[in-house]
Design an enzyme around this catalytic site. Structure first.
Site, PDB file in Angstrom:
ATOM      1  N   LYS A   1       0.835  -1.212   0.000  1.00  0.00           N
ATOM      2  CA  LYS A   1       0.000   0.000   0.000  1.00  0.00           C
ATOM      3  C   LYS A   1       0.864   1.254   0.000  1.00  0.00           C
ATOM      4  O   LYS A   1       0.449   2.306  -0.507  1.00  0.00           O
ATOM      5  CB  LYS A   1      -0.954  -0.015   1.197  1.00  0.00           C
ATOM      6  CG  LYS A   1      -0.294  -0.153   2.579  1.00  0.00           C
ATOM      7  CD  LYS A   1       0.035   1.162   3.229  1.00  0.00           C
ATOM      8  CE  LYS A   1       0.735   0.970   4.559  1.00  0.00           C
ATOM      9  NZ  LYS A   1       1.018   2.251   5.244  1.00  0.00           N
TER      10      LYS A   1
ATOM     11  N   THR B   1      -3.461   5.524   3.862  1.00  0.00           N
ATOM     12  CA  THR B   1      -2.153   5.984   3.409  1.00  0.00           C
ATOM     13  C   THR B   1      -2.257   6.807   2.127  1.00  0.00           C
ATOM     14  O   THR B   1      -1.409   7.662   1.872  1.00  0.00           O
ATOM     15  CB  THR B   1      -1.217   4.777   3.198  1.00  0.00           C
ATOM     16  OG1 THR B   1      -1.312   3.908   4.323  1.00  0.00           O
ATOM     17  CG2 THR B   1       0.214   5.218   3.050  1.00  0.00           C
TER      18      THR B   1
END
Length: 332
Positions: free
Chosen positions: A192, A249
């Site tokens: 990610k 994120t």
């Protein structure tokens, strides 16, 4: 479980020491920088990585691994991924076979392409195989440390060990779910960061919500393909350690990896960005390992490939976006 050792005194390790302190009689936080450990002991604050938040009275900042590990029942590794093997090798002679090992590092080891739990197994050998767990999820360190509600995953191939970590760590603002899928949890937590660099690029060049939504969705598809090829479970990637961490994120202003993408889009050089940062943006190094893993497993990961070309081959951010959009048309 009354004694915890946290190995790594960056923002995440410090935040974990704060949120987990009420769960243990004693928490020892190993800090690599000796001068910082001394200042933290005196001021009760990590003035470099997490300023403005106080360490609880039962958290002891130390700079000697022997002191940190002495008598610990749970050892929580929170060092950067590129330092993990070296630190674990230093720890090896100091560990007792009764200790539980938990990794909270989100990254992959370049060269070997190992996940962090695999690095631990490679260093410590089979005697610790049944005593290794990982934790991951959507967690900004500062929000965890100040007591914002947070949920994450404790994963182990041993369900009882995952439950032990869950019981030891869970508190009023820190909720843990168990998972039998450390491979999926670790791939989700590592890759990610690669997609988040792309999210920063989108923001930095002035693109809107359409582009970001597309990037997150297709990024999740890439992460899921790789995780499944490595033995992960689809359910994991739809949960906190997959979609949850990816959304956080890619959208949060506290994301270091997103910030790297923003700054690249402004025209700054990668070396200049890295040298200006106090903390590690794991996605920079993880991008290379991700592309290598994709090649090894025969998995298509165009976003990761474009991030690699942008970071390490000098491809301009707008050109990376153009190449993603002009790929051959296909079914979803």
């Amino acid at each position: 479980m009354n004694r915890l050792a946290i190995i790594g005194g960056g923002s995440w390790g410090t935040a974990l020491s704060i949120v987990l302190a009420p769960r243990f009689d004693r928490v020892r936080l190993w800090v690599y920088e000796q001068d910082l450990a001394a200042r933290m002991s005196a001021s009760r604050e990590n003035d470099v990585y997490l300023p403005g938040l106080s360490l609880p009275p039962n958290v002891e900042a130390v700079s000697a691994l022997e002191q940190a590990l002495e008598g610990a029942e749970i050892v929580l590794g929170v060092m950067p991924s590129h330092r993990a093997r070296g630190v674990y090798q230093q720890m090896a002679p100091l560990l007792d076979e009764s200790m539980l090992l938990v990794s909270a590092t989100k990254g992959l080891e370049n060269g070997t392409l190992m996940r962090m739990s695999e690095v631990i197994r490679a260093v410590f050998g089979p005697k610790f195989d049944a005593r290794i767990a990982v934790i991951s999820g959507p967690t900004f360190a500062r929000e965890v440390a100040r007591g914002d509600p947070t949920a994450l995953v404790a994963a182990s191939t041993d369900p009882q060990l995952a439950q032990t970590v869950q019981s030891a760590f869970a508190g009023p603002t820190f909720r843990l779910y168990t998972s039998p899928d450390p491979a999926g949890v670790e791939i989700g937590g590592a890759v990610k960061n690669v997609v988040a660099i792309g999210a920063g690029v989108c923001h930095g060049v002035g693109l809107g919500h359409n582009a970001l939504a597309a990037l997150i969705t297709r990024g999740l598809a890439e992460i899921s393909r790789l995780a499944l090829a490595m033995g992960g479970h689809p359910k994991t990637l739809a949960g906190l350690a997959g979609l949850g961490d990816l959304v956080l994120t890619c959208t949060g202003d506290l994301s270091r990896n997103r910030m790297v993408g923003v700054e690249l889009a402004k025209g700054r050089k990668l070396d200049e960005i890295v040298n200006s940062m106090k903390m590690v943006a794991e996605g920079i190094k993880t991008t290379s390992a991700t592309v290598d893993l994709a090649r090894q497993h025969g998995v298509e990961m165009p976003i990761a490939q474009q991030m690699h070309a942008m970071l390490h081959q000098g491809r301009p951010p707008r050109e990376a976006i153009r190449q993603l959009m002009e790929r051959a048309l296909k079914g979803e």
